[in-house]
Each structure stands twice: as structure tokens, then as C-alpha cells.
Motif scaffolding. Sequence first.
Motif, mmCIF file in Angstrom:
data_model
loop_
_atom_site.group_PDB
_atom_site.id
_atom_site.type_symbol
_atom_site.label_atom_id
_atom_site.label_comp_id
_atom_site.label_asym_id
_atom_site.label_seq_id
_atom_site.Cartn_x
_atom_site.Cartn_y
_atom_site.Cartn_z
ATOM 1 N N ALA A 104 0.833 -1.210 0.000
ATOM 2 C CA ALA A 104 0.000 0.000 0.000
ATOM 3 C C ALA A 104 0.862 1.252 0.000
ATOM 4 O O ALA A 104 0.583 2.216 -0.728
ATOM 5 N N VAL A 105 1.923 1.257 0.797
ATOM 6 C CA VAL A 105 2.822 2.418 0.846
ATOM 7 C C VAL A 105 3.470 2.640 -0.515
ATOM 8 O O VAL A 105 3.531 3.780 -1.011
ATOM 9 N N LEU A 106 3.950 1.575 -1.130
ATOM 10 C CA LEU A 106 4.573 1.713 -2.444
ATOM 11 C C LEU A 106 3.553 2.153 -3.496
ATOM 12 O O LEU A 106 3.874 2.960 -4.378
ATOM 13 N N GLY A 107 2.329 1.651 -3.396
ATOM 14 C CA GLY A 107 1.280 2.072 -4.330
ATOM 15 C C GLY A 107 0.971 3.555 -4.197
ATOM 16 O O GLY A 107 0.855 4.270 -5.202
ATOM 17 N N TRP A 108 0.828 4.022 -2.961
ATOM 18 C CA TRP A 108 0.567 5.439 -2.749
ATOM 19 C C TRP A 108 1.746 6.301 -3.183
ATOM 20 O O TRP A 108 1.560 7.381 -3.756
ATOM 21 N N GLY A 156 3.912 10.148 -6.883
ATOM 22 C CA GLY A 156 4.949 10.470 -7.859
ATOM 23 C C GLY A 156 4.369 10.751 -9.229
ATOM 24 O O GLY A 156 4.779 11.700 -9.920
ATOM 25 N N GLY A 157 3.395 9.960 -9.639
ATOM 26 C CA GLY A 157 2.739 10.194 -10.932
ATOM 27 C C GLY A 157 1.992 11.519 -10.960
ATOM 28 O O GLY A 157 2.038 12.256 -11.962
ATOM 29 N N ALA A 158 1.302 11.839 -9.861
ATOM 30 C CA ALA A 158 0.575 13.112 -9.796
ATOM 31 C C ALA A 158 1.539 14.289 -9.851
ATOM 32 O O ALA A 158 1.274 15.292 -10.526
ATOM 33 N N LEU A 159 2.661 14.186 -9.147
ATOM 34 C CA LEU A 159 3.663 15.255 -9.178
ATOM 35 C C LEU A 159 4.258 15.403 -10.576
ATOM 36 O O LEU A 159 4.494 16.527 -11.045
ATOM 37 N N LEU A 198 2.745 14.630 -13.427
ATOM 38 C CA LEU A 198 1.728 15.268 -14.270
ATOM 39 C C LEU A 198 1.614 16.758 -13.975
ATOM 40 O O LEU A 198 1.462 17.577 -14.899
ATOM 41 N N ALA A 199 1.685 17.123 -12.700
ATOM 42 C CA ALA A 199 1.618 18.541 -12.341
ATOM 43 C C ALA A 199 2.819 19.286 -12.899
ATOM 44 O O ALA A 199 2.694 20.411 -13.412
ATOM 45 N N ALA A 200 4.003 18.678 -12.838
ATOM 46 C CA ALA A 200 5.203 19.319 -13.386
ATOM 47 C C ALA A 200 5.097 19.461 -14.895
ATOM 48 O O ALA A 200 5.464 20.503 -15.463
ATOM 49 N N LEU A 201 4.590 18.436 -15.580
ATOM 50 C CA LEU A 201 4.425 18.515 -17.030
ATOM 51 C C LEU A 201 3.381 19.569 -17.411
ATOM 52 O O LEU A 201 3.551 20.307 -18.390
ATOM 53 N N ALA A 202 2.306 19.619 -16.632
ATOM 54 C CA ALA A 202 1.265 20.616 -16.914
ATOM 55 C C ALA A 202 1.815 22.016 -16.736
ATOM 56 O O ALA A 202 1.526 22.919 -17.534
ATOM 57 N N THR A 203 2.608 22.227 -15.717
ATOM 58 C CA THR A 203 3.216 23.540 -15.490
ATOM 59 C C THR A 203 4.223 23.854 -16.589
ATOM 60 O O THR A 203 4.285 24.972 -17.105
ATOM 61 N N ARG A 204 4.997 22.884 -16.967
ATOM 62 C CA ARG A 204 6.047 23.072 -17.973
ATOM 63 C C ARG A 204 5.461 23.438 -19.331
ATOM 64 O O ARG A 204 5.998 24.278 -20.051
ATOM 65 N N TYR A 205 4.377 22.807 -19.709
ATOM 66 C CA TYR A 205 3.794 23.041 -21.024
ATOM 67 C C TYR A 205 2.636 24.032 -20.997
ATOM 68 O O TYR A 205 1.900 24.144 -21.977
ATOM 69 N N GLY A 206 2.450 24.720 -19.911
ATOM 70 C CA GLY A 206 1.473 25.793 -19.840
ATOM 71 C C GLY A 206 0.023 25.330 -19.848
ATOM 72 O O GLY A 206 -0.807 25.933 -20.533
#
Length: 102
Positions: A74-78, A83-86, A88-96
Motif C-alpha cells: 500500500a505504501v509503495l502504491g501510494w 509520484g505520478g501526480a507530481l 503530471l503537475a510538473a508537465l502541466a506547469t512546464r507546457y502551460g
Amino acid sequence: MTKGAVLAQLMAQGQVEGGDLVTLRAIAEEAGELGASRALARLGLDDAGAAKDMAELRELLGAWRDAKRSAWKAVLGWAARIGGALLLAALATRYGFSDWIK
């Protein structure tokens, strides 16, 4: 005859007869059984319910191991989801991505 008495008798026999192989094996076997009996008595496992107690302890230990394994999964899954959400957030910020919403 108690186990201690059997061991004492075998030791005396070994001293008188010179300790042939059969006597030495019997001494070792009796000493091992006596030591095991004493160890089980010290642990409180010398009664009729000891086998059931040990089975319950093994079951409890197995359940603990399963729970620990599940918790780690469960810890590794979370951690992977975060990590995936971060990412995606970094990619969204990077590409505007915020500009696309407006």
C-alpha cells in the motif's frame, strides 16, 4: 524412571563399561531429550496444550507477515500515485496547461 535418572544410569554404565558406541549414543540421546524437555518447561510449553499454542503462534506470525507485506504494498502504491501526480503537475506547469484552461 525420570529422564534425569535414565541419564545418570547411562553415565554410570558408560563409566563402568568403558563407553562403547551404543552407550555413548544412548547418553547423547537422553541428554538431548532432557535438555529439550527443560527448555520447553522454561518456555511454558511442556503441557498438553503446547501444540495448540504453537499452532496459534505460527498463525499469528503468518498473519503479521501478511499484514506487513500488505502495508508495504500500500505504501509503495501510494508513493507511485503521488509520484505520478507530481510528474503530471510538473508537465502541466512546464507546457502551460493553465493557459489552456483560460
